[in-house]
Scaffold this active site. Structure first.
Site, PDB file in Angstrom:
ATOM      1  N   ARG A 530       0.828  -1.199   0.000  1.00  0.00           N
ATOM      2  CA  ARG A 530       0.000   0.000   0.000  1.00  0.00           C
ATOM      3  C   ARG A 530       0.867   1.255   0.000  1.00  0.00           C
ATOM      4  O   ARG A 530       1.889   1.305   0.693  1.00  0.00           O
ATOM      5  CB  ARG A 530      -0.915   0.005   1.234  1.00  0.00           C
ATOM      6  CG  ARG A 530      -2.011   1.054   1.170  1.00  0.00           C
ATOM      7  CD  ARG A 530      -3.159   0.701   2.109  1.00  0.00           C
ATOM      8  NE  ARG A 530      -2.764   0.819   3.496  1.00  0.00           N
ATOM      9  CZ  ARG A 530      -3.391   1.599   4.387  1.00  0.00           C
ATOM     10  NH1 ARG A 530      -4.442   2.302   4.023  1.00  0.00           N
ATOM     11  NH2 ARG A 530      -2.980   1.646   5.626  1.00  0.00           N
ATOM     12  N   SER A 594       7.563  -4.385   7.305  1.00  0.00           N
ATOM     13  CA  SER A 594       7.089  -5.211   8.424  1.00  0.00           C
ATOM     14  C   SER A 594       7.856  -6.513   8.574  1.00  0.00           C
ATOM     15  O   SER A 594       7.270  -7.607   8.636  1.00  0.00           O
ATOM     16  CB  SER A 594       5.588  -5.487   8.250  1.00  0.00           C
ATOM     17  OG  SER A 594       4.894  -4.286   8.111  1.00  0.00           O
ATOM     18  N   ASP A 648       5.599  -2.325  11.099  1.00  0.00           N
ATOM     19  CA  ASP A 648       4.161  -2.056  11.110  1.00  0.00           C
ATOM     20  C   ASP A 648       3.626  -1.856  12.529  1.00  0.00           C
ATOM     21  O   ASP A 648       2.670  -1.108  12.742  1.00  0.00           O
ATOM     22  CB  ASP A 648       3.374  -3.160  10.397  1.00  0.00           C
ATOM     23  CG  ASP A 648       3.693  -4.553  10.893  1.00  0.00           C
ATOM     24  OD1 ASP A 648       4.649  -4.719  11.655  1.00  0.00           O
ATOM     25  OD2 ASP A 648       2.972  -5.502  10.490  1.00  0.00           O
TER      26      ASP A 648
END
Length: 928
Positions: A530, A594, A648
């Site tokens: 994203r 992440s 994250d």
């Protein structure tokens, strides 16, 4: 008895006026009020704080379903609840020609045994069993046994029942407060002639419900109206506070005979009720039962007859010796006297058999008295039952309820009017409920065998799941282990070998509200990538505007070279900037990456190891910021200033910290799992300096990689690990995260099917295919109302033709697996909360945990379980769980915004770059 002889004198009027006075006392019972008070007592008895206080005990039975016709096998059943004791051999066949064959023998329980010692009672029971086994020629078989024990018991599992108190004339010593199953096992051992597998102990009401449920799946209530009076029903687990879990239903044994023991119905009790109570074996107890059950109705009638005789209104004023005898007027005489077919002369004959010299006029009055007492009993019983069916209707959230009540008991079966009055009362007081009454033809013994069949199957299932049921003691131990791992990870000496790496992130604070600007955020952590544009502005108040685009990360790129992966990221970023028309701008970029990275400064991240199915080559040991900058530079069509790389979890904490400045923990429970928190600098040996705090990325997914969790890992966890891309790594993550949960369930289902415990032993190619049972299926199956239908739908797609019982079992497996996950996450989170509390030196911690992740968001029960277990394990912490609505990408932008603000301010020292010394520790560089 000519009519003229009854009506010939005025003395008759006095008699009947007196009788009307008695009737008024008995009809004073306001049945609507009784219904409402019963409902209040039912609700109260389910609450945790009511334990030991409630009169209506609402005892969990650990029976979590009714029969569905798939039960089969040979079982022994015992039925103890009165002066007779029954032993049964029950053979159950399933399939199209399902059937139940029963062989039974009845044994007497002498009064001296009923009121002797517990050892004498259970030795007598075992002697009866031995005679039956000898008679049936099965003494050598160790059969599964169901024990119908019709007295109030508090249960901790389906095969444990601690006697609360004797009823129905039993007073055997040394039994109350003891486990009756243990007492039976001990008696079997003392006899040393045979062995039995005692699988379940149930109340007779539960046995009745199960017996009738075998014939009618809509049967969810069991009623006993005989020597005693009681009801059980299937209650939603979410309403049972004293039992863990919110999914499905459990049968509750109400023990409603004690309704009124707290005085709530004293105003409707008559002097006759009080006399019966005072003369009983348990004065002050079971008051409702003493007004409604067969054991006491005859005695109530006797007390009334004595009173009327004393007034000279019956039996010529003469109280015979027989009428003075307690128990002489049995309830069976009520049934005979009230029979519509019985003429007054026959009533008179019954009274004469009792030694009562009666006239026809006396017979009329006695018949009326019997009718008044039995009708009141039926009405009171109906009022209580109306409370339960109304509760069932509200539980289901329907306007109109159709339900079946399974009934047993001599009063209901043999009394000519009791059943009719009971049904009419329920209809009157629960008008929105269509109630069918199904008479149990085979008694509660058959029900005990059916429960045993279901329980035996679940027992076999539970042996696979036993290791996944973690006690609070185990969870507290895991919490202590993780706290030690945290300490090791923060230590300069132990960090190199620590499984939990406790990585410094160089994020020194959460947003303070003064941040502003235009930022780009990248969020890479799974198969979807994203990119966000985040605008933070200050007009009247701080606002955040976000626009985002999601890009797919194909598996061949995830498993290809690092160059291809970062070229893909750079290509997606270029596409996004083209769409945003900002290719000509050099905006600050925050990169949510992440995966476990070692950092020496905020804009550097050296990948330690891939997780979450990523295996791109040439990245481990490299700086991911440099790799991305290289890919961007190679394109040459835009520029970007990557100011921060964060995990994250850090992004989640920063996102939630923007809304709540008490947020100092970030938690991810989705495809993967991880946590970060704000640690005191003085505890971080890996970074120079003791002032202030820094966010630590725990990388707790690797907890257990050093073998510290081997005692709680199961064979299924090991199989998951062996088949993964990174065997031996991320062991904690493989036990709790969404990436593995569905596969964990699938492996359990396959093994159970191979053992013949599911799907009649059928195993389909789809069920054998790795990844076919997804974590989203676990979430769907655990939904409260539609879960079983979803289970059937999902299993059917896997080529299985599941029975209703299969669906219940699969839902049970899903619940155990997801519950373990929530419990384990709560234990590791608890360690972090304790660390924060100790750091602050406070008795009670108040903090906020920012949470993100699909498992936490999408699973219908996960969040509630996590919160509940956390509060139980860390009772001295007041924790707010704040869901990250915008994901960790916004958090990366906020970290970048803070960094951007501070690089141009005098607060630069909060984000100072550091360099590693030869020991691997980091030192501050001077900026002056």
């Amino acid at each position: 008895c000519p009519k003229s002889s009854i009506l010939s004198h005025n003395y008759k009027n006095l008699k009947f006026k007196t009788l009307e006075h008695v009737k008024v006392h008995f009809y004073f019972a306001i049945h609507l009020e009784v219904r409402d008070k019963m409902r209040a007592e039912l609700e109260y008895g389910l609450k945790r704080e009511a334990q030991g206080k409630a009169t209506v005990k609402m005892l969990p039975t650990y029976v979590c379903g009714t029969p569905d016709g798939t039960e089969k096998g040979k079982f022994l059943a015992l039925d103890l609840g009165g002066t007779n004791f029954r032993v049964l051999l029950v053979k159950i066949k399933s399939g199209r020609k399902r059937s139940v064959q029963m062989y039974n023998k009845i044994f007497a329980i002498p009064l001296e045994i009923m009121q002797g010692t517990g050892e004498e009672l259970f030795d007598h029971i075992v002697q009866c069993i031995a005679e039956f086994l000898e008679y049936m020629g099965i003494k050598g078989a160790c059969l599964p046994l169901g024990f119908t024990f019709s007295f109030p018991c508090r249960q901790a599992s389906i095969d444990k029942g601690t006697l609360v108190g004797w009823t129905k004339g039993f007073k055997a010593t040394d039994c109350e407060g003891e486990d009756v199953v243990d007492m039976l096992r001990e008696a079997i051992r003392r006899r040393n002639e045979f062995d039995l597998d005692i699988v379940a102990v149930v109340n007779d009401t539960v046995g009745t419900m199960m017996t009738c449920g075998y014939e009618d799946p809509n049967c969810e209530i069991g009623l006993i109206a005989g020597t005693g009076s009681n009801v059980c029903y299937m209650e939603d687990m979410k309403n049972i506070e004293i039992v863990e879990g919110n999914e499905g239903k459990m049968c509750i044994n109400t023990e409603w005979g004690a309704f009124g023991d707290n005085g709530c119905i004293d105003h409707i009790r008559t002097k006759y009720d009080r006399e019966v109570d005072e003369g009983s074996l348990n004065p002050g107890k079971q008051r409702y039962e003493k007004m409604t059950s067969g054991m006491y109705l005859g005695e109530i009638v006797r007390q009334i007859l004595i009173d009327l005789t004393k007034q000279g209104l019956l039996f010529r004023g003469h109280i015979s010796e027989s009428l003075r005898k307690r128990g002489i007027f049995e309830t069976k005489f009520l049934s005979q006297i009230e029979s519509d077919r019985l003429a007054l002369l026959q009533v008179r004959r019954i009274l004469q058999q009792l030694g009562l010299d009666s006239t026809c006029e006396d017979s009329i009055i006695v018949k009326e008295v019997c009718g008044v007492v039995s009708r009141r009993a039926a009405r009171l019983c109906g009022a209580g039952l109306a409370a339960i069916v109304e509760k069932k209707r509200e539980n289901r959230g329907v306007e109109h309820l159709q339900i079946t009540v399974g009934v047993d008991g001599t009063l209901y079966k043999l009394h000519p009017h009791f059943s009719t009055v009971l049904r009419e009362t329920v209809k009157e007081l629960a008008p929105q409920c269509d109630v069918t009454f199904l008479l149990s033809e085979d008694g509660s013994g058959k029900g005990a065998a059916l429960i045993t069949a279901v329980a035996k199957r679940l027992h076999n299932i539970d042996k696979y799941l036993y290791a996944m049921r973690l006690s609070d003691e185990t969870l507290l131990d895991v919490m202590a282990r993780f706290r030690r791992e945290m300490k090791n990870g923060l230590s300069r000496d132990f960090n190199p070998t620590a499984a939990v790496k406790m990585l410094p992130t160089f994020v020194r604070s959460i947003p303070d509200g003064s941040e502003k600007g235009d930022f780009i955020a990248l969020d890479l952590g799974g198969s979807y990538f994203r990119i966000l544009r985040v605008k933070v502005s200050h007009e009247k108040k701080q606002t955040v505007q976000m626009e985002s685009e999601i890009y797919n990360t194909p598996e061949d790129i995830m498993h290809g070279s690092g160059t291809r992966l970062f070229d893909h990221v750079a290509e997606c970023l270029g596409d996004f900037m083209e769409k945003q028309q900002i290719k000509d701008k050099k905006l600050p970029v925050g990169f949510t990456f992440s995966f476990p990275c070692r950092q020496t400064k905020l804009d550097e991240g050296i990948l330690i190891t891939w997780t979450k199915r990523f295996k791109a080559s040439g990245v481990e040991g490299a700086d991911v910021v440099k790799l991305l900058n290289k890919a961007i530079k190679k394109r040459g069509d835009y520029d970007a200033d990557i100011m921060a790389v964060v995990n994250d979890t850090v992004g989640t904490m920063m996102t939630c910290g923007f809304d709540d400045q008490r947020c100092e923990v970030g938690l991810i429970i989705g495809t993967g799992t991880n946590a970060c928190y704000m640690e005191e600098m003085r505890h971080i040996d890996l970074v120079e300096g003791d002032e202030g705090r820094m966010c630590i990325n725990t990388e707790w997914g690797a907890f257990g990689d050093d073998g510290s969790l081997e005692d709680i890992r199961t064979e299924f966890d090991r199989e998951i690990d062996r088949g993964s891309l990174n065997p031996g790594k991320q062991l904690f993550e493989k036990m709790v995260s969404g990436l593995y949960m569905g596969e964990l369930v699938r492996l359990i289902l396959v093994k159970m099917a191979k053992e013949g415990l599911l799907f009649e032993g059928r195993i389909t190619p789809e069920l054998l295919t790795k990844g076919k049972f997804e974590t989203k299926h676990v979430s769907a199956i655990e939904k409260s109302k539609e879960g079983l239908n979803k289970a059937k739908e999902i299993l059917t797609r896997l080529g299985v033709e599941p029975s209703h019982e299969d669906c219940i079992a699969v839902q049970h497996v899903c619940t155990i697996v997801s519950f373990r996950s929530a419990n384990l996450v709560a234990s590791t989170l608890g360690a972090i909360l304790n660390q924060l509390r100790d750091n602050k030196g406070v008795g009670r911690l108040r903090t906020t945990v920012g949470v993100d992740g699909s498992l936490y968001k999408m699973h219908p029960q996960y969040a509630r379980r996590l919160h509940k277990t956390t509060r139980r394990l860390v009772p001295d912490s007041e924790v707010r769980f704040l869901l990250s609505e915008s994901g960790s990408g916004k958090g990366a932008a906020m970290v970048t915004a803070v960094a951007y603000r501070r690089t141009s301010s005098s607060w630069l020292h909060l984000f100072l770059p550091l360099q590693a010394d030869q020991s691997g520790c980091c030192k501050f560089l001077s900026v002056f």
